[in-house]
Design a protein around this motif. Sequence first.
Motif, PDB file in Angstrom:
ATOM      1  N   ALA A  98       0.829  -1.187   0.000  1.00  0.00           N
ATOM      2  CA  ALA A  98       0.000   0.000   0.000  1.00  0.00           C
ATOM      3  C   ALA A  98       0.866   1.241   0.000  1.00  0.00           C
ATOM      4  O   ALA A  98       1.930   1.271   0.632  1.00  0.00           O
ATOM      5  N   PRO A  99       0.433   2.292  -0.691  1.00  0.00           N
ATOM      6  CA  PRO A  99       1.194   3.539  -0.653  1.00  0.00           C
ATOM      7  C   PRO A  99       1.299   4.064   0.763  1.00  0.00           C
ATOM      8  O   PRO A  99       0.363   3.976   1.548  1.00  0.00           O
ATOM      9  N   ASP A 100       2.446   4.613   1.083  1.00  0.00           N
ATOM     10  CA  ASP A 100       2.658   5.160   2.425  1.00  0.00           C
ATOM     11  C   ASP A 100       1.871   6.450   2.581  1.00  0.00           C
ATOM     12  O   ASP A 100       1.869   7.292   1.691  1.00  0.00           O
ATOM     13  N   THR A 101       1.188   6.609   3.712  1.00  0.00           N
ATOM     14  CA  THR A 101       0.440   7.833   3.938  1.00  0.00           C
ATOM     15  C   THR A 101       1.296   8.925   4.530  1.00  0.00           C
ATOM     16  O   THR A 101       0.812  10.010   4.824  1.00  0.00           O
ATOM     17  N   GLN A 102       2.608   8.659   4.755  1.00  0.00           N
ATOM     18  CA  GLN A 102       3.488   9.726   5.198  1.00  0.00           C
ATOM     19  C   GLN A 102       3.602  10.775   4.095  1.00  0.00           C
ATOM     20  O   GLN A 102       3.814  10.461   2.927  1.00  0.00           O
ATOM     21  N   ASP A 145      -4.549  16.519  -0.781  1.00  0.00           N
ATOM     22  CA  ASP A 145      -4.530  15.923  -2.117  1.00  0.00           C
ATOM     23  C   ASP A 145      -3.698  14.652  -2.150  1.00  0.00           C
ATOM     24  O   ASP A 145      -4.084  13.642  -2.746  1.00  0.00           O
ATOM     25  N   VAL A 146      -2.544  14.697  -1.506  1.00  0.00           N
ATOM     26  CA  VAL A 146      -1.677  13.515  -1.466  1.00  0.00           C
ATOM     27  C   VAL A 146      -2.360  12.375  -0.718  1.00  0.00           C
ATOM     28  O   VAL A 146      -2.322  11.206  -1.138  1.00  0.00           O
ATOM     29  N   LEU A 147      -2.998  12.714   0.388  1.00  0.00           N
ATOM     30  CA  LEU A 147      -3.688  11.696   1.172  1.00  0.00           C
ATOM     31  C   LEU A 147      -4.797  11.037   0.365  1.00  0.00           C
ATOM     32  O   LEU A 147      -4.933   9.804   0.352  1.00  0.00           O
ATOM     33  N   PHE A 148      -5.579  11.852  -0.329  1.00  0.00           N
ATOM     34  CA  PHE A 148      -6.666  11.300  -1.135  1.00  0.00           C
ATOM     35  C   PHE A 148      -6.140  10.413  -2.258  1.00  0.00           C
ATOM     36  O   PHE A 148      -6.690   9.351  -2.547  1.00  0.00           O
ATOM     37  N   TYR A 191      -5.487   5.430   7.717  1.00  0.00           N
ATOM     38  CA  TYR A 191      -5.982   6.634   7.060  1.00  0.00           C
ATOM     39  C   TYR A 191      -6.793   7.520   8.002  1.00  0.00           C
ATOM     40  O   TYR A 191      -6.839   8.740   7.824  1.00  0.00           O
ATOM     41  N   LEU A 192      -7.410   6.915   8.988  1.00  0.00           N
ATOM     42  CA  LEU A 192      -8.111   7.718   9.983  1.00  0.00           C
ATOM     43  C   LEU A 192      -7.111   8.582  10.749  1.00  0.00           C
ATOM     44  O   LEU A 192      -7.353   9.780  10.985  1.00  0.00           O
ATOM     45  N   ALA A 193      -5.993   7.998  11.138  1.00  0.00           N
ATOM     46  CA  ALA A 193      -4.968   8.767  11.841  1.00  0.00           C
ATOM     47  C   ALA A 193      -4.395   9.861  10.946  1.00  0.00           C
ATOM     48  O   ALA A 193      -4.133  10.985  11.406  1.00  0.00           O
ATOM     49  N   ALA A 194      -4.227   9.557   9.662  1.00  0.00           N
ATOM     50  CA  ALA A 194      -3.642  10.534   8.744  1.00  0.00           C
ATOM     51  C   ALA A 194      -4.568  11.729   8.537  1.00  0.00           C
ATOM     52  O   ALA A 194      -4.107  12.882   8.513  1.00  0.00           O
ATOM     53  N   ILE A 195      -5.863  11.490   8.393  1.00  0.00           N
ATOM     54  CA  ILE A 195      -6.785  12.601   8.167  1.00  0.00           C
ATOM     55  C   ILE A 195      -6.968  13.425   9.439  1.00  0.00           C
ATOM     56  O   ILE A 195      -7.101  14.649   9.400  1.00  0.00           O
ATOM     57  N   ARG A 196      -6.934  12.773  10.578  1.00  0.00           N
ATOM     58  CA  ARG A 196      -7.062  13.499  11.838  1.00  0.00           C
ATOM     59  C   ARG A 196      -5.837  14.373  12.119  1.00  0.00           C
ATOM     60  O   ARG A 196      -5.923  15.339  12.885  1.00  0.00           O
TER      61      ARG A 196
END
Length: 433
Positions: free
Chosen positions: A33-37, A50-53, A99-104
């Motif tokens: 999976a792509p890294d959400t960092q 945008d990167v997160l999405f 992804y929940l942690a990343a959006i928060r």
Amino acid sequence: MTHRPHASILVLAVTLVLQGCASAPPSPAGTKAPDTQLPATAADTKQQLDVLFENYFEDNLRANPLLATYIGDHRYDDLLPNSIGPQYRAAAQAMNQKYLAAIRALNPDSLAPADRISYDIFLYEREREARGERFPFHLLPINQAGGLLTVMPALGSGSNAQPFDTVEDYERWLQRLDGLVVWMDQAIVNLREGAAKGVMQPRAVMEKVLVQLDAMAVPQAQDSQYYAPIQRLPAGFSAADRARLTAEYTSMLDGKLLPAYQRLRDFVRDDYLPQSRSSVAWTALPDGQAWYDYYVQEHTTTKLTPDEIHALGLSEVKRILGEMDEVRQQVGFKGDLEAFFTFLETDPQFYFTRGPDLLAGYRTLKTQIDAALPKLFSVLPRADYEVREVEAFRAQSAAGAYYQQPSADGSRPGVFYVNTYNLKAQPKFGMET
């Protein structure tokens, strides 16, 4: 891949087509999976969002190969993960939490209105998935209305979202069918576990499922709906490829897929159905009230309680009945509203007697509506849609009509499915709606 600032909205919309197939799945085995960092160049919140999405969009397509197929991304047409298996479900929760942690971690206060809406929707969906982790959806893997048992035969018909244009397309579908065999055997395991825990479908639901399974558990490959692509082999295929694909499809169906359908059919008929519950309320299940409340919020996106929604429904029924009575008076019907309903339900003038006539009626309506659309809308869809009859194997238990979205790029049209199984359930006065 082309940058999609609001790819999450597309994912959320198209996933509705596939409800019941998988929920918040992980990446298939063998992919990362792509890294959400977020990269150092993503300086502001807009860029980070945008990167997160984009990362989520790619991650979700890897994990949801059917979703990719339906939106016209054919990189994963050979994959069908075991979406109800324990390894998959554990990875699904991990993906959602990531992804929940990343959006928060983002501060949305500086976002423009459109981006803030995307942020809020994405956060809402991730929190909704997290709330749903307490409920054993995987123990109810099949029903009469949707899921893989209806999606896969439609895809395998050769006239749906799964392409059958090249030799490689045919080979990829065969690999995807291997996944379906695994999934059906896992469904038996899960149904058996659900029965032991009291998490079971109502008998009325499983009786309809059994009809669908009976239609698919045919004796030999040539009788199967899954054999349709072989009957439509493109003329440009070489004689060697035609012979090889015919042999491989026959071997897959006779040796793997049809026996898997028969195992599932026999289990439902002989073991599951006899002990399925007589109740129909979701609240009758273990933790059923909380589960039902979760579903209510999921389907309404409100904080209304079930009782509040029921009260709203009663008030709306009262209002609509009043409007119906006004129509009764306007048309000069002699009799009360109940007699008017009986008239509408029984008079032959309001019903077709042949399925082809019903389809033709909808196609005529489509032509009339298409002509009127430019007068009402300045932006129109790139993709057209077609009117198609619901397949026989699922017609008895399917809705009266429903819509399948086109591919995201508009290259494959949408489909408005019309059910001709019970013409008395398809009155002419309901067609425009």
